[in-house]
Design an enzyme around this catalytic site. Sequence first.
Site, PDB file in Angstrom:
ATOM      1  N   ASP A 112      -1.643 -44.926 -62.479  1.00  0.00           N
ATOM      2  CA  ASP A 112      -2.982 -45.493 -62.560  1.00  0.00           C
ATOM      3  C   ASP A 112      -3.377 -45.590 -64.044  1.00  0.00           C
ATOM      4  OD1 ASP A 112      -5.479 -46.365 -61.606  1.00  0.00           O
ATOM      5  OD2 ASP A 112      -6.245 -44.345 -61.374  1.00  0.00           O
ATOM      6  N   PHE A 161      -8.944 -48.579 -54.705  1.00  0.00           N
ATOM      7  CA  PHE A 161      -8.575 -47.211 -54.353  1.00  0.00           C
ATOM      8  C   PHE A 161      -7.804 -47.241 -53.040  1.00  0.00           C
ATOM      9  CE2 PHE A 161      -8.976 -42.873 -52.904  1.00  0.00           C
ATOM     10  CZ  PHE A 161      -8.743 -42.182 -54.081  1.00  0.00           C
TER      11      PHE A 161
HETATM   12  P1  IMP Z   1      -3.348 -41.344 -63.520  1.00  0.00           P
HETATM   13  O1  IMP Z   1      -3.224 -40.079 -64.271  1.00  0.00           O
HETATM   14  O2  IMP Z   1      -4.713 -41.979 -63.690  1.00  0.00           O
HETATM   15  O3  IMP Z   1      -2.238 -42.333 -63.730  1.00  0.00           O
HETATM   16  O4  IMP Z   1      -3.406 -40.995 -61.995  1.00  0.00           O
HETATM   17  C1  IMP Z   1      -2.401 -40.451 -61.320  1.00  0.00           C
HETATM   18  C2  IMP Z   1      -2.887 -39.728 -60.107  1.00  0.00           C
HETATM   19  O5  IMP Z   1      -4.209 -40.102 -59.719  1.00  0.00           O
HETATM   20  C3  IMP Z   1      -2.021 -40.096 -58.949  1.00  0.00           C
HETATM   21  O6  IMP Z   1      -0.899 -39.255 -58.911  1.00  0.00           O
HETATM   22  C4  IMP Z   1      -2.940 -39.907 -57.776  1.00  0.00           C
HETATM   23  O7  IMP Z   1      -2.900 -38.580 -57.336  1.00  0.00           O
HETATM   24  C5  IMP Z   1      -4.319 -40.219 -58.316  1.00  0.00           C
HETATM   25  N1  IMP Z   1      -4.724 -41.602 -57.971  1.00  0.00           N
HETATM   26  C6  IMP Z   1      -4.804 -42.647 -58.808  1.00  0.00           C
HETATM   27  N2  IMP Z   1      -5.189 -43.769 -58.148  1.00  0.00           N
HETATM   28  C7  IMP Z   1      -5.342 -43.395 -56.862  1.00  0.00           C
HETATM   29  C8  IMP Z   1      -5.698 -44.122 -55.667  1.00  0.00           C
HETATM   30  O8  IMP Z   1      -5.952 -45.341 -55.632  1.00  0.00           O
HETATM   31  N3  IMP Z   1      -5.727 -43.378 -54.520  1.00  0.00           N
HETATM   32  C9  IMP Z   1      -5.450 -42.051 -54.481  1.00  0.00           C
HETATM   33  N4  IMP Z   1      -5.111 -41.352 -55.569  1.00  0.00           N
HETATM   34  C10 IMP Z   1      -5.059 -42.018 -56.751  1.00  0.00           C
END
Ligand code: IMP
Length: 186
Positions: A112, A161
């Site tokens: 993300d 999401f």
């Molecule tokens: P990042 O650090 O923002 O890349 O996010 C990574 C973590 O955020 C993922 O491993 C998920 O656990 C959570 N995450 C990010 N986007 C979503 C989503 O759309 N649904 C559920 N969990 C999310």
Amino acid sequence: MPHSRTSYATHPGEKLKVLIRSTAIRKRVIEVAHKITRDYRGERVHLVGVLKGACIFLSDLVREIGLETSIDFMAVSSYGKQKESSGQVRLLKDLDSSVEGLNVIVVEDILDTGLTLSYLLRVLQQRRPKTLRIAAMLDKPSRRIKPVQGDYVGFKIPNEFVVGYGLDYAERYRNLKDVCTLQLGQ
Ligand code: IMP
């Protein structure tokens, strides 16, 4: 065979819409596993799953890889009940064993903002793996804050999401076979 309409039990005020069907997920996981098998021919790969979201993707992926494999897990702080990242990453559970000299593939449910993976890559790189790559089931490139790229990506998705196939909202919906968008009603 036609798809039967998927209907899931939801929490009051929450609505799910199927984004990626389980059949498409299964097909793509096999393709990704075959690519890994080709890329690491003759070598062993060490899959590091990021708990809890990656557990289902990792279980499906590892069974389709035709190489010698081993697995381990790390846990980092999650969003909790929020749909937005706090930007802070905390290591909650470390690996059980050393990754020195191993072909490490970090397995994530979704890339993300990239905050989690850039933190984990930094931590793991210091432990001198032979190679270090990323496999992410889903990728939301438009949300990226840190310049992290998945080496093996299942699906690129828009900025929505999503839950299911390991992904949760407030710990619910990890068990859905499809990846669904989650809308919160009023
Ligand atoms: P990042 O650090 O923002 O890349 O996010 C990574 C973590 O955020 C993922 O491993 C998920 O656990 C959570 N995450 C990010 N986007 C979503 C989503 O759309 N649904 C559920 N969990 C999310």
